[in-house]
Design a protein around this motif. Structure first.
Motif, mmCIF file in Angstrom:
data_model
loop_
_atom_site.group_PDB
_atom_site.id
_atom_site.type_symbol
_atom_site.label_atom_id
_atom_site.label_comp_id
_atom_site.label_asym_id
_atom_site.label_seq_id
_atom_site.Cartn_x
_atom_site.Cartn_y
_atom_site.Cartn_z
ATOM 1 N N ALA A 1 0.804 -1.228 0.000
ATOM 2 C CA ALA A 1 0.000 0.000 0.000
ATOM 3 C C ALA A 1 0.832 1.272 0.000
ATOM 4 O O ALA A 1 0.399 2.302 0.500
ATOM 5 N N LYS A 2 2.033 1.228 -0.565
ATOM 6 C CA LYS A 2 2.848 2.440 -0.632
ATOM 7 C C LYS A 2 2.698 3.092 -1.997
ATOM 8 O O LYS A 2 2.261 4.235 -2.103
ATOM 9 N N TYR A 3 3.089 2.385 -3.042
ATOM 10 C CA TYR A 3 2.907 2.863 -4.410
ATOM 11 C C TYR A 3 2.175 1.778 -5.199
ATOM 12 O O TYR A 3 2.601 0.619 -5.216
ATOM 13 N N LEU A 4 1.111 2.167 -5.880
ATOM 14 C CA LEU A 4 0.416 1.228 -6.752
ATOM 15 C C LEU A 4 1.024 1.221 -8.150
ATOM 16 O O LEU A 4 1.029 0.198 -8.835
ATOM 17 N N PHE A 5 1.576 2.363 -8.574
ATOM 18 C CA PHE A 5 2.126 2.500 -9.924
ATOM 19 C C PHE A 5 3.630 2.773 -9.864
ATOM 20 O O PHE A 5 4.133 3.284 -8.867
ATOM 21 N N ARG A 6 4.309 2.469 -10.958
ATOM 22 C CA ARG A 6 5.768 2.527 -10.994
ATOM 23 C C ARG A 6 6.251 3.336 -12.201
ATOM 24 O O ARG A 6 5.570 3.387 -13.230
ATOM 25 N N GLN A 7 7.446 3.908 -12.065
ATOM 26 C CA GLN A 7 8.017 4.685 -13.153
ATOM 27 C C GLN A 7 8.178 3.798 -14.398
ATOM 28 O O GLN A 7 8.630 2.662 -14.316
ATOM 29 N N LEU B 1 5.905 10.808 -2.429
ATOM 30 C CA LEU B 1 4.917 10.767 -1.360
ATOM 31 C C LEU B 1 4.743 12.162 -0.786
ATOM 32 O O LEU B 1 5.716 12.880 -0.554
ATOM 33 N N VAL B 2 3.497 12.551 -0.566
ATOM 34 C CA VAL B 2 3.181 13.848 0.032
ATOM 35 C C VAL B 2 2.236 13.613 1.198
ATOM 36 O O VAL B 2 1.567 12.578 1.280
ATOM 37 N N ARG B 3 2.180 14.587 2.113
ATOM 38 C CA ARG B 3 1.317 14.460 3.281
ATOM 39 C C ARG B 3 -0.147 14.506 2.861
ATOM 40 O O ARG B 3 -0.569 15.355 2.089
ATOM 41 N N ASP B 4 -0.911 13.531 3.343
ATOM 42 C CA ASP B 4 -2.339 13.473 3.049
ATOM 43 C C ASP B 4 -3.077 14.406 4.002
ATOM 44 O O ASP B 4 -3.116 14.174 5.219
ATOM 45 N N LEU B 5 -3.668 15.477 3.467
ATOM 46 C CA LEU B 5 -4.326 16.470 4.314
ATOM 47 C C LEU B 5 -5.549 15.899 5.017
ATOM 48 O O LEU B 5 -5.925 16.366 6.097
ATOM 49 N N ASP C 1 0.940 9.289 4.423
ATOM 50 C CA ASP C 1 1.336 9.918 3.173
ATOM 51 C C ASP C 1 0.512 9.319 2.042
ATOM 52 O O ASP C 1 0.003 8.202 2.140
ATOM 53 N N ARG C 2 0.393 10.062 0.957
ATOM 54 C CA ARG C 2 -0.265 9.532 -0.238
ATOM 55 C C ARG C 2 0.664 9.714 -1.433
ATOM 56 O O ARG C 2 1.558 10.566 -1.435
ATOM 57 N N ALA C 3 0.440 8.897 -2.432
ATOM 58 C CA ALA C 3 1.302 8.912 -3.616
ATOM 59 C C ALA C 3 0.860 9.998 -4.589
ATOM 60 O O ALA C 3 -0.335 10.259 -4.756
ATOM 61 N N LYS C 4 1.844 10.595 -5.218
ATOM 62 C CA LYS C 4 1.621 11.634 -6.223
ATOM 63 C C LYS C 4 2.473 11.277 -7.437
ATOM 64 O O LYS C 4 3.605 10.811 -7.288
ATOM 65 N N TYR C 5 1.948 11.494 -8.653
ATOM 66 C CA TYR C 5 2.611 11.040 -9.863
ATOM 67 C C TYR C 5 2.692 12.147 -10.909
ATOM 68 O O TYR C 5 1.844 13.047 -10.963
ATOM 69 N N LEU C 6 3.720 12.055 -11.735
ATOM 70 C CA LEU C 6 3.845 12.889 -12.926
ATOM 71 C C LEU C 6 3.755 11.969 -14.139
ATOM 72 O O LEU C 6 4.509 10.992 -14.248
ATOM 73 N N VAL C 7 2.819 12.257 -15.053
ATOM 74 C CA VAL C 7 2.609 11.396 -16.218
ATOM 75 C C VAL C 7 2.796 12.200 -17.503
ATOM 76 O O VAL C 7 2.582 13.418 -17.533
ATOM 77 N N GLU D 1 -2.623 13.917 -8.537
ATOM 78 C CA GLU D 1 -2.454 14.161 -7.106
ATOM 79 C C GLU D 1 -2.746 12.955 -6.226
ATOM 80 O O GLU D 1 -2.330 12.918 -5.072
ATOM 81 N N SER D 2 -3.467 11.972 -6.733
ATOM 82 C CA SER D 2 -3.749 10.769 -5.937
ATOM 83 C C SER D 2 -3.943 9.588 -6.874
ATOM 84 O O SER D 2 -4.172 9.754 -8.081
ATOM 85 N N GLU D 3 -3.888 8.394 -6.322
ATOM 86 C CA GLU D 3 -4.003 7.192 -7.148
ATOM 87 C C GLU D 3 -5.414 6.962 -7.647
ATOM 88 O O GLU D 3 -5.625 6.133 -8.538
ATOM 89 N N ASP D 4 -6.402 7.710 -7.122
ATOM 90 C CA ASP D 4 -7.756 7.626 -7.666
ATOM 91 C C ASP D 4 -7.803 8.111 -9.111
ATOM 92 O O ASP D 4 -8.719 7.742 -9.856
#
Length: 669
Positions: A257-263, A285-289, A295-301, A317-320
């Motif tokens: 449950a840390k990262y669902l997706f990978r580079q 990982l960024v702080r989940d407000l 923390d929650r995962a954040k991605y650049l695509v 901003e989130s895995e959703d």
């Protein structure tokens, strides 16, 4: 014609190299001169070439051998079905001799691999069958018990007519009477227990396995569980220990449950009112407000497109806002002219004509992403080499593989096409085998070695506990803990992963793709509320039922393609679908600047686009009911991190030791 059901031979005496009379090691294959296909001064040629898995003659050999074997060791329940060897025994390779004289060509096939060396070869399936039967039935593996003409040249051979047998020379217990290619009559073979695994195969989901149960009086044999080639004979008893992670990113991906997706992975991303296709460039990982303790995962695509235009990168901003590539099936192209043209691939599409309207109205960017994703799905590349033993074994090993749209490491589970459809293999080795006398990787064969596990469930009873699973990857263990916490109070059952076969070897075509945790992926695919209801009822199914398999999107008439196209690195797989100069971050294994995100999403210049609503994207081909599809749509509308967090509060299990890492070498992967 009924489909051919695979038989798996789990023992082999085949050798890639043998010791010559000069005491030097030599390849157990045709010599370099014999492999030379250049014609002589008269234009005549006489050479050998290796037949790949799937070649018509190679398939014919496996069909004949499978038919002979099932007739010899099968039972009445196997009658009426066709059988084929899933693969020739390990280290046995089929070569074709081609003689060309005056425009006419004559071919013969020879099977190499016998431990006595390259001059001891089998000339036909009937020639090899007694040796195959010995491999499949001799519990002790004693070569003196083999009746083939190579192992027992002085004994009465199976090709001789019965009336030529001398009364003083009785047949051995396991000898089979065969003449040419005919299938021998069924005999009572001493020391055998026929156990045939018969998977029911489809392009995307393999549903069942039927096992021929032998009489209790017969001891075990070695035609047992998948895969097509295995290292050990007999039933597996000891799982393979996990090796420590060899780089930081591998360790990151081993955590639950840390990262669902990978580079470098291909993924769907939410464009607002539509979904697009992209490659993951960076993650952090960024702080989940909504939950400051997590923390929650954040991605650049980088969105995929056609080669004439590329949209800017986008921050998710989130895995959703992401979905695994194999969670959905790509839609048909939006341009009518492209949708009706068979056989087109990304590199053969006339993109200038598409942009100018020559193929009708549509969205060139969307169609570019569809064709690009299919090309990526058909590709694979290896990264982080570990060892190079090509001089002695012709093999190299690697720490990871990009398979289609996914990134897979050693030490993690993958979903399998063979078996029940829910079977997994924990990968312990990724092996590249070069052709004899060749240093080219383009023609190399890729194998994945590991332990195969089946999903098992027990009724809850006092004092009854599932077997110890400390040897399993952390993600498997914690996902099972999560699922059992829901099923024990509601269903009075507990589940575990049961070892089915240790030290097995599979090919790329036997893999569906990555294994995903049900506890992590299903809340996203189904939506928070439907998943909460399932959790309350203790009905947490396998996330793999919601997933396609690698190759399904390129299947022809329901048949997925072979291994696919090998590329040098991940950037080559995406080619011109992403901007020139794009970099895929190595994360913690790369320089610090690799982890820097742009401050905000860049707004793309306005373009006329055809949006693809969620309802138009085909869902997984199997395993999803109508209400499941509806649940998937709800997930598109957005699932808050707070809703998901109530199901995601397991802490990471302590490992009890400190991992040691080294900097990952090599180029861009």
């Amino acid at each position: 014609m009924a489909p051919y059901l695979p038989l798996y031979i789990t023992r082999s005496d085949g050798k890639l190299e043998t010791l010559a009379k000069s005491r030097k090691r030599e390849l157990n294959a045709p010599t370099a001169d014999q492999l030379d296909n250049r014609p002589d001064g008269k234009g005549h040629s006489d050479y050998f070439k290796e037949l790949e898995l799937g070649d018509a003659k190679e398939v014919d050999w496996r069909r004949k051998l499978g038919g002979m074997l099932i007739r010899e060791i099968g039972g009445p329940e196997n009658s009426g079905s066709n059988y084929i060897l899933a693969a020739l025994p390990e280290n046995y390779r089929l070569y074709e001799r081609v003689k060309s004289v005056a425009g006419s060509e004559v071919t013969d096939a020879y099977l190499y691999g016998h431990p006595q060396g390259r001059k001891k070869r089998f000339r036909s399936p009937g020639d090899f069958f007694p040796h195959l039967l010995w491999l499949a039935t001799d519990e002790n593996g004693d070569p003196d018990s083999c009746s083939c003409k190579l192992c027992a040249p002085d004994d009465i051979q199976v090709f001789k007519e019965p009336d030529r047998l001398k009364p003083s020379e009785p047949l051995k217990k396991e000898q089979t009477s065969i003449k040419k290619e005919t299938i021998p009559p069924k005999q009572s073979t001493i020391g055998t227990r026929p156990m045939v695994i018969v998977p029911s195969r489809s392009a995307s989901q393999d549903k069942g396995v039927s096992v021929t149960k032998p009489p209790a009086s017969k001891p075990p044999i070695s035609t047992a569980l998948p895969p097509a080639v295995a290292r050990q004979a007999g039933p597996p008893t000891t799982p393979t220990l996990l090796a420590p992670a060899k780089c930081f990113e591998q360790d990151e991906d081993s955590q639950w449950a840390k990262y669902l997706f990978r580079q470098g992975e291909l993924a769907w991303f939410n464009r607002g009112n539509a979904w697009g296709l992209s490659v993951i460039l960076k993650r952090t990982l960024v702080r989940d407000l909504q939950n400051p303790n997590r923390d929650r995962a954040k991605y650049l695509v980088q969105p995929l497109s056609h080669p004439l235009h590329h949209p800017p990168t986008k921050i998710i901003e989130s895995e959703d806002g992401l979905r695994p590539w194999l969670a959905w099936s790509p839609p048909a192209p939006t341009h009518p002219g492209l949708a009706s043209a068979p056989g087109l691939i990304y590199s053969t599409v006339d993109w200038k004509g598409v942009s100018s309207g020559r193929y009708g109205q549509g969205d060139a960017e969307v169609d570019g992403s569809i064709f690009a994703a299919k090309a990526v799905d058909n590709s694979f590349s290896l990264f982080l080499p570990l060892a190079n033993n090509t001089v002695t074994t012709g093999e190299r090993t690697y720490n990871g593989i990009y398979l289609g749209g996914e990134k897979i490491w050693i030490g993690e589970p993958v979903r399998l096409r063979v078996g029940s459809g829910q079977d997994i293999m924990v990968i312990h080795s990724i092996i590249e085998r070069l052709k004899p006398g060749s240093t080219s990787t383009s023609s190399a064969t890729i194998f994945l070695g590991g332990d195969i596990y089946k999903f098992s469930t027990l009724a809850l009873q006092p004092g009854v506990e599932p077997p110890d699973t400390r040897h399993l990857p952390l993600r498997l263990r914690q996902d099972m803990e999560f699922r059992n916490r829901a099923t024990i109070p509601t269903k009075r059952t507990m589940s575990f992963w049961k070892l089915a076969q240790a030290q097995a070897r599979l090919t790329i075509t036997d893999l569906k793709g990555r294994w995903y945790e049900s506890s992590v992926l299903l809340p996203i695919l189904k939506g928070a509320e439907p998943f909460s209801q399932d959790l309350t009822r203790g009905e947490i199914g396998d996330a793999g039922a919601w997933m396609n398999a690698r190759g399904d999107c390129n299947a022809v008439n329901g048949v997925a393609p072979k291994a696919g196209t090998r590329v040098v690195d991940r950037l080559e797989a995406f080619g011109k679908s992403i901007p020139l100069g794009t970099k895929i971050s190595k994360g913690l294994d790369g320089p610090p600047e690799d982890q820097v995100f742009p401050k905000e999403n860049v707004v793309a210049p306005p373009q006329a686009q055809v949006q693809i609503p969620m309802d138009s994207i085909p869902m997984p081909m199997d395993g999803v009911q109508e209400d499941g599809a509806a649940g998937g749509k709800k997930g598109v509308e957005g699932v808050s991190d707070g809703d998901i967090e109530q199901f995601m509060d397991l802490d990471r299990m302590e490992e009890g030791y400190v991992q040691q890492f080294h900097e990952a070498g090599g180029g861009q992967f």
